[in-house]
Design an enzyme around this catalytic site. Structure first.
Site, PDB file in Angstrom:
ATOM      1  N   GLU A   1     -11.713  -2.971  19.209  1.00  0.00           N
ATOM      2  CA  GLU A   1     -10.542  -3.358  18.399  1.00  0.00           C
ATOM      3  C   GLU A   1      -9.709  -2.133  18.080  1.00  0.00           C
ATOM      4  O   GLU A   1     -10.243  -1.018  18.033  1.00  0.00           O
ATOM      5  CB  GLU A   1     -10.995  -3.919  17.031  1.00  0.00           C
ATOM      6  CG  GLU A   1     -11.693  -5.218  17.114  1.00  0.00           C
ATOM      7  CD  GLU A   1     -12.337  -5.570  15.760  1.00  0.00           C
ATOM      8  OE1 GLU A   1     -11.875  -5.089  14.702  1.00  0.00           O
ATOM      9  OE2 GLU A   1     -13.311  -6.320  15.789  1.00  0.00           O
TER      10      GLU A   1
ATOM     11  N   LYS B   1      -8.067   0.475  15.731  1.00  0.00           N
ATOM     12  CA  LYS B   1      -8.410   0.970  14.398  1.00  0.00           C
ATOM     13  C   LYS B   1      -7.091   1.179  13.651  1.00  0.00           C
ATOM     14  O   LYS B   1      -6.320   2.091  13.982  1.00  0.00           O
ATOM     15  CB  LYS B   1      -9.191   2.276  14.513  1.00  0.00           C
ATOM     16  CG  LYS B   1      -9.740   2.764  13.209  1.00  0.00           C
ATOM     17  CD  LYS B   1     -10.714   3.909  13.478  1.00  0.00           C
ATOM     18  CE  LYS B   1     -11.345   4.440  12.219  1.00  0.00           C
ATOM     19  NZ  LYS B   1     -10.446   4.747  11.146  1.00  0.00           N
TER      20      LYS B   1
ATOM     21  N   ASP C   1      -4.595   2.247  10.868  1.00  0.00           N
ATOM     22  CA  ASP C   1      -4.609   3.341   9.895  1.00  0.00           C
ATOM     23  C   ASP C   1      -3.966   2.879   8.590  1.00  0.00           C
ATOM     24  O   ASP C   1      -2.772   3.072   8.354  1.00  0.00           O
ATOM     25  CB  ASP C   1      -3.852   4.547  10.477  1.00  0.00           C
ATOM     26  CG  ASP C   1      -4.161   5.813   9.706  1.00  0.00           C
ATOM     27  OD1 ASP C   1      -5.070   5.787   8.867  1.00  0.00           O
ATOM     28  OD2 ASP C   1      -3.482   6.827   9.953  1.00  0.00           O
TER      29      ASP C   1
ATOM     30  N   TYR D   1     -10.712  -7.930   9.740  1.00  0.00           N
ATOM     31  CA  TYR D   1     -11.529  -7.559  10.888  1.00  0.00           C
ATOM     32  C   TYR D   1     -13.027  -7.850  10.755  1.00  0.00           C
ATOM     33  O   TYR D   1     -13.770  -7.562  11.678  1.00  0.00           O
ATOM     34  CB  TYR D   1     -11.333  -6.097  11.266  1.00  0.00           C
ATOM     35  CG  TYR D   1     -11.350  -5.098  10.117  1.00  0.00           C
ATOM     36  CD1 TYR D   1     -12.463  -4.960   9.304  1.00  0.00           C
ATOM     37  CD2 TYR D   1     -10.244  -4.292   9.879  1.00  0.00           C
ATOM     38  CE1 TYR D   1     -12.472  -4.048   8.279  1.00  0.00           C
ATOM     39  CE2 TYR D   1     -10.245  -3.365   8.850  1.00  0.00           C
ATOM     40  CZ  TYR D   1     -11.362  -3.252   8.045  1.00  0.00           C
ATOM     41  OH  TYR D   1     -11.386  -2.354   7.031  1.00  0.00           O
TER      42      TYR D   1
ATOM     43  N   LYS E   1     -11.931   8.149  17.913  1.00  0.00           N
ATOM     44  CA  LYS E   1     -10.686   8.568  17.249  1.00  0.00           C
ATOM     45  C   LYS E   1      -9.736   9.234  18.243  1.00  0.00           C
ATOM     46  O   LYS E   1     -10.161  10.064  19.047  1.00  0.00           O
ATOM     47  CB  LYS E   1     -11.009   9.584  16.140  1.00  0.00           C
ATOM     48  CG  LYS E   1     -11.783   8.988  14.987  1.00  0.00           C
ATOM     49  CD  LYS E   1     -10.877   8.416  13.949  1.00  0.00           C
ATOM     50  CE  LYS E   1     -10.386   9.496  13.028  1.00  0.00           C
ATOM     51  NZ  LYS E   1     -10.140   9.095  11.693  1.00  0.00           N
TER      52      LYS E   1
ATOM     53  N   CYS F   1      21.609  29.616  -4.156  1.00  0.00           N
ATOM     54  CA  CYS F   1      21.863  28.440  -3.314  1.00  0.00           C
ATOM     55  C   CYS F   1      22.751  28.870  -2.140  1.00  0.00           C
ATOM     56  O   CYS F   1      23.805  29.473  -2.357  1.00  0.00           O
ATOM     57  CB  CYS F   1      22.552  27.355  -4.140  1.00  0.00           C
ATOM     58  SG  CYS F   1      23.212  26.014  -3.137  1.00  0.00           S
TER      59      CYS F   1
ATOM     60  N   CYS G   1      26.465  27.478  -2.623  1.00  0.00           N
ATOM     61  CA  CYS G   1      27.377  27.797  -3.727  1.00  0.00           C
ATOM     62  C   CYS G   1      27.042  29.121  -4.404  1.00  0.00           C
ATOM     63  O   CYS G   1      27.754  29.554  -5.313  1.00  0.00           O
ATOM     64  CB  CYS G   1      27.363  26.683  -4.766  1.00  0.00           C
ATOM     65  SG  CYS G   1      25.810  26.594  -5.650  1.00  0.00           S
TER      66      CYS G   1
ATOM     67  N   CYS H   1      19.071  23.493  -6.967  1.00  0.00           N
ATOM     68  CA  CYS H   1      20.332  24.103  -7.390  1.00  0.00           C
ATOM     69  C   CYS H   1      20.927  23.168  -8.434  1.00  0.00           C
ATOM     70  O   CYS H   1      21.098  21.977  -8.169  1.00  0.00           O
ATOM     71  CB  CYS H   1      21.261  24.225  -6.183  1.00  0.00           C
ATOM     72  SG  CYS H   1      22.972  24.511  -6.650  1.00  0.00           S
TER      73      CYS H   1
ATOM     74  N   CYS I   1      28.366  22.505  -6.797  1.00  0.00           N
ATOM     75  CA  CYS I   1      27.866  22.963  -5.492  1.00  0.00           C
ATOM     76  C   CYS I   1      28.455  22.071  -4.379  1.00  0.00           C
ATOM     77  O   CYS I   1      28.288  20.847  -4.406  1.00  0.00           O
ATOM     78  CB  CYS I   1      26.341  22.878  -5.474  1.00  0.00           C
ATOM     79  SG  CYS I   1      25.646  23.173  -3.855  1.00  0.00           S
TER      80      CYS I   1
HETATM   81  S1  IVH Z   1     -14.713  -2.578  10.691  1.00  0.00           S
HETATM   82  C1  IVH Z   1     -18.549  -0.815   8.323  1.00  0.00           C
HETATM   83  N1  IVH Z   1     -12.524  -2.704  12.086  1.00  0.00           N
HETATM   84  O1  IVH Z   1     -11.501   2.251   9.423  1.00  0.00           O
HETATM   85  C2  IVH Z   1     -17.082  -0.725   8.419  1.00  0.00           C
HETATM   86  N2  IVH Z   1     -12.629  -1.095  10.347  1.00  0.00           N
HETATM   87  O2  IVH Z   1     -12.692   4.894   9.307  1.00  0.00           O
HETATM   88  C3  IVH Z   1     -16.489  -2.018   8.850  1.00  0.00           C
HETATM   89  N3  IVH Z   1     -10.559   0.166  10.034  1.00  0.00           N
HETATM   90  O3  IVH Z   1     -13.210   1.794   6.398  1.00  0.00           O
HETATM   91  C4  IVH Z   1     -15.069  -1.828   9.177  1.00  0.00           C
HETATM   92  N4  IVH Z   1      -9.397  -0.824  11.616  1.00  0.00           N
HETATM   93  O4  IVH Z   1     -10.917   0.674   6.690  1.00  0.00           O
HETATM   94  C5  IVH Z   1     -13.165  -2.082  11.090  1.00  0.00           C
HETATM   95  N5  IVH Z   1     -10.630  -3.000  13.371  1.00  0.00           N
HETATM   96  C6  IVH Z   1     -11.263  -2.372  12.379  1.00  0.00           C
HETATM   97  C7  IVH Z   1     -10.640  -1.369  11.609  1.00  0.00           C
HETATM   98  C8  IVH Z   1     -11.369  -0.734  10.609  1.00  0.00           C
HETATM   99  C9  IVH Z   1      -9.363   0.076  10.663  1.00  0.00           C
HETATM  100  C10 IVH Z   1     -10.844   1.129   8.943  1.00  0.00           C
HETATM  101  C11 IVH Z   1     -11.698   0.592   7.837  1.00  0.00           C
HETATM  102  C12 IVH Z   1     -12.828   1.566   7.714  1.00  0.00           C
HETATM  103  C13 IVH Z   1     -12.243   2.782   8.367  1.00  0.00           C
HETATM  104  C14 IVH Z   1     -13.285   3.742   8.834  1.00  0.00           C
END
Ligand code: IVH
Length: 667
Positions: free
Chosen positions: A116, A118, A120, A229, A317, A411, A414, A427, A432
């Site tokens: 999946e 991830k 942010d 998720y 990552k 500045c 001015c 400033c 200015c």
């Molecule tokens: S599963 C046991 N699925 O990433 C943790 N987490 O760096 C179960 N996150 O704390 C989480 N996308 O906040 C899961 N598709 C995804 C995610 C995801 C982002 C975040 C989540 C977690 C953090 C860890």
């Protein structure tokens, strides 16, 4: 009270319809009706609930923003700890992970995974009791988090009630990530800059900050989104594998990121990770890696967890996209409230699909901390920010020719002495010219007096040629002044004068915003102008009177007071008044007795002498509402030149049609 069965049924139907369309829009991304039609459903439900308040239930779609502002969040313990995920950074590490768990499980065959994106953002947990959303919290330290239920309720992605009525689920915890789409993040930062507020560094911080606002009313204004998720605690027949959990979550009406993939083995997982490394920049949200989960829930149980993270999950990552380039020069940008921000001019370089030639250096403390010099080769990075940042200097490439960039004492625009406030240099010279230019740009912008045709290039010339010093001087410009400017013909000059003249009649709320008072954006300006009615009353308001206004806090109140007590401001306001600027809010009585009060109007074609926006504002200022399409709810259709198909539709529905003159007469 004995309520007609029909009313109860009607309310139920409206709620189901709204939930259905919420799901189509937010979860499936396939809206079936227009925003207007959706608003009408919501309005109708609100009308019924106003008449029958005892029929309001907490899961009604009208009840998203409820609850008072709090002074702090209550802490709650997670029934199952919210663990973190172990990270890997290479294909090799992923293969080692796969080998490790196969060894642990004594698994001969390949292991099936779900890969999946991830997201942010910020992790949250959502509790549903009998299908109703009852509580939500942040991850906190993994064991205890903040109860942010009221804020989460404002997020339309989170259904207040599961959408499938068939399955009875006593208690279910769903976990997911709250995020802010990139375009909304940029819009929010732009708005904050205009209001003189600190910018969020990236969408994650903006999402976290928005969830932590103590007033749900404020959170409701941030367009936060969710991707769910995983199941957490569950009193429900658990599906056999994770992919089925995701499908079930979607069936309940929560959005699941559509890009997940069931992978037959680790090779397919690696291919997925590689494919998304470049594709992720096409998404409108930040993805910082891939989450790899063993698909079978039986294997989850067998694998268990360490004290930090479950063993059945691993993240891969991505490194943030970076580029190396050279700083050619540094300069200072001066904002409308006088903040001096150092900016690096870079040798242009490609980064995340765009050519970058500038990077923000934030402030001089940051330059010192990272020891950034002119001529340095630097690593730059874009992690959701609008303008990239300098990550670090490549020391090895230094030749000794690099020049430090010291904080200015004066500045650069001015020559006035600058003052350090926390990490920022400011400033404070009201005259200015650099600040004046930014303030005039803001004054003339759409949010302010909306002066068409007056952009930054013209303002630059007007100030540099000493034709104006501040925005009030715009109103004494003559045709000859404008025709003396580069690239401005007589016709454009006359048009500009006409737009300046037209702006004199704007409502007080536009003027209050246009003044550029620190911390006062268009929303606060609206509230202030309604409250005080005239500029004079606002200018002489005491701190107590200002603080007494809902949504005006101490910082804003102090800023307003400081602005109006400044002698330079007083001169400018005098000039504005002498020029004949409107300083009154549209009289409430006038608004109340307006013939279009609460009426719905639709426009078609063009109305000579008005821009579309002007007509809309005129209608709004008289208490009317403008919508985009004709329906039986439309009260008037205003038909200008070259009307479209709306005219025919309005005729068929028997709606009153007004030409330009009739419209003006009506007002
Ligand atoms: S599963 C046991 N699925 O990433 C943790 N987490 O760096 C179960 N996150 O704390 C989480 N996308 O906040 C899961 N598709 C995804 C995610 C995801 C982002 C975040 C989540 C977690 C953090 C860890």
């Amino acid at each position: 009270m004995n309520v007609d069965k029909n009313i109860i049924e009607k309310i139920d139907t409206l709620r189901s319809q709204i939930r259905y369309h919420d799901r189509k829009y937010y979860v499936e991304n396939m809206p079936e009706i227009t925003d207007l039609a959706y608003d009408l459903l919501m309005k109708e439900l609100e009308r019924y609930e106003r008449s029958y308040p005892h029929l309001i239930t907490p899961d009604s779609p009208t009840q998203r923003v409820s609850g008072e502002a709090v002074s702090e969040f209550k802490s709650i313990e997670h029934r199952i700890p919210m663990l973190s995920i172990e990270n890997t950074y290479s294909e090799q590490e992923l293969r080692e992970y796969d080998a490790r768990i196969r060894r642990m499980l004594k698994h001969e065959d390949e292991i099936e995974y779900v890969a999946e994106l991830k997201i942010d953002g910020v992790a949250v947990t959502l509790w549903y009791k009998n299908g109703i959303f009852t509580q939500g919290a942040t991850r906190g330290d993994g064991l205890r988090g903040d109860n942010i239920t009221a804020n989460l309720r404002t997020i339309k992605d989170i259904p207040l009630k599961f959408s499938c009525a068939d399955s009875h689920i006593p208690l279910l915890e769903i976990r997911g990530e709250i995020y802010l789409p990139n375009k909304d993040f940029q819009r929010l930062n732009q708005q904050r800059e205009e209001e003189g507020k600190a910018q969020f560094a990236n969408p994650r911080n903006a999402a976290a900050g928005s969830l932590k606002l103590l007033d749900p009313f404020m959170t409701a204004k941030r367009p936060l989104r969710l991707f769910a998720y995983a199941f957490g605690y569950c009193e429900y027949e658990t599906p056999a594998n994770h992919a089925d959990c995701l499908k079930a979550i979607k069936k309940f009406g929560l959005p699941v990121n559509p890009n997940f993939q069931v992978c037959r083995n680790i090779d397919e997982v690696i291919a997925y990770c590689k494919a998304w490394e470049s594709r992720r920049c096409q998404l409108d949200y930040e993805v910082d890696g891939i989450v790899v989960k063993v698909n079978s829930l039986v294997l989850h149980n067998k694998l268990g967890a360490t004290s930090k993270a479950p063993r059945w999950i691993m993240s891969y990552k991505y490194h943030p996209e970076e580029a190396v380039t050279r700083i050619e020069s540094m300069r200072i940008q001066i904002g409308k409230t006088g903040t001096l921000t150092p900016v690096a001019e870079l040798q242009p370089v490609r980064l995340s699909g765009t050519t970058v030639s500038r990077a923000t250096l934030h402030n001089f403390d940051e330059i010192k901390r990272k020891d950034i010099r002119i001529g340095d080769f630097v690593v730059i990075q874009k992690a959701g920010e609008i303008i990239p940042q300098v990550v670090k200097v490549i020391q090895e490439r230094r030749t000794g020719e690099e020049k430090p960039y010291n904080p200015p004492v004066k500045c650069p625009a001015c020559n006035d002495t600058v003052v350090k406030e926390e990490v920022y240099l400011r400033c404070y010279n009201p005259l200015c010219p650099a600040q004046a230019k930014r303030r005039i740009e803001y004054f003339a912008s759409r949010k302010g007096m909306d002066i068409e045709g007056l952009g930054p290039a013209l303002i630059e010339q007007l100030v540099d040629k000493n034709l104006i010093e501040d925005y009030a001087d715009l109103y004494s410009l003559q045709l000859e002044d404008l025709t003396s400017l580069d690239r401005l013909g007589a016709k454009s000059a006359q048009n500009l004068l006409n737009s300046i003249e037209k702006s004199k009649k704007r409502d007080l709320c536009k003027l209050v915003c246009a003044l550029g008072i620190m911390h006062v954006g268009s929303h606060a300006a609206d509230i202030l102008s309604k409250q005080f009615d005239t500029l004079e009353k606002l200018a002489s308001a005491t701190i107590e009177e200002l603080e007494g206004v809902h949504a005006i806090g101490t910082i804003m109140a102090r800023s307003i007071l400081a602005f109006f007590s400044n002698s330079h401001t007083k001169d400018i306001i005098e000039k504005l008044k002498t020029a004949g600027i409107n300083t009154k809010a549209l009289d409430r009585k006038e608004r109340a007795s307006s013939p279009i009060k609460d009426k719905t109007l639709v426009l078609t074609g063009t109305l000579r002498g008005y821009s579309r926006k002007e007509v809309e504002e005129l209608i709004k200022s008289k208490g009317g509402k403008v919508t985009t399409s004709v329906s039986s709810k439309t009260d008037y259709l205003i038909a200008g030149d070259a009307p479209g198909s709306k005219l025919e539709k309005a005729k068929n529905l028997g709606i009153t049609i007004l030409g330009k003159e009739e419209f003006e007469k009506l007002l």
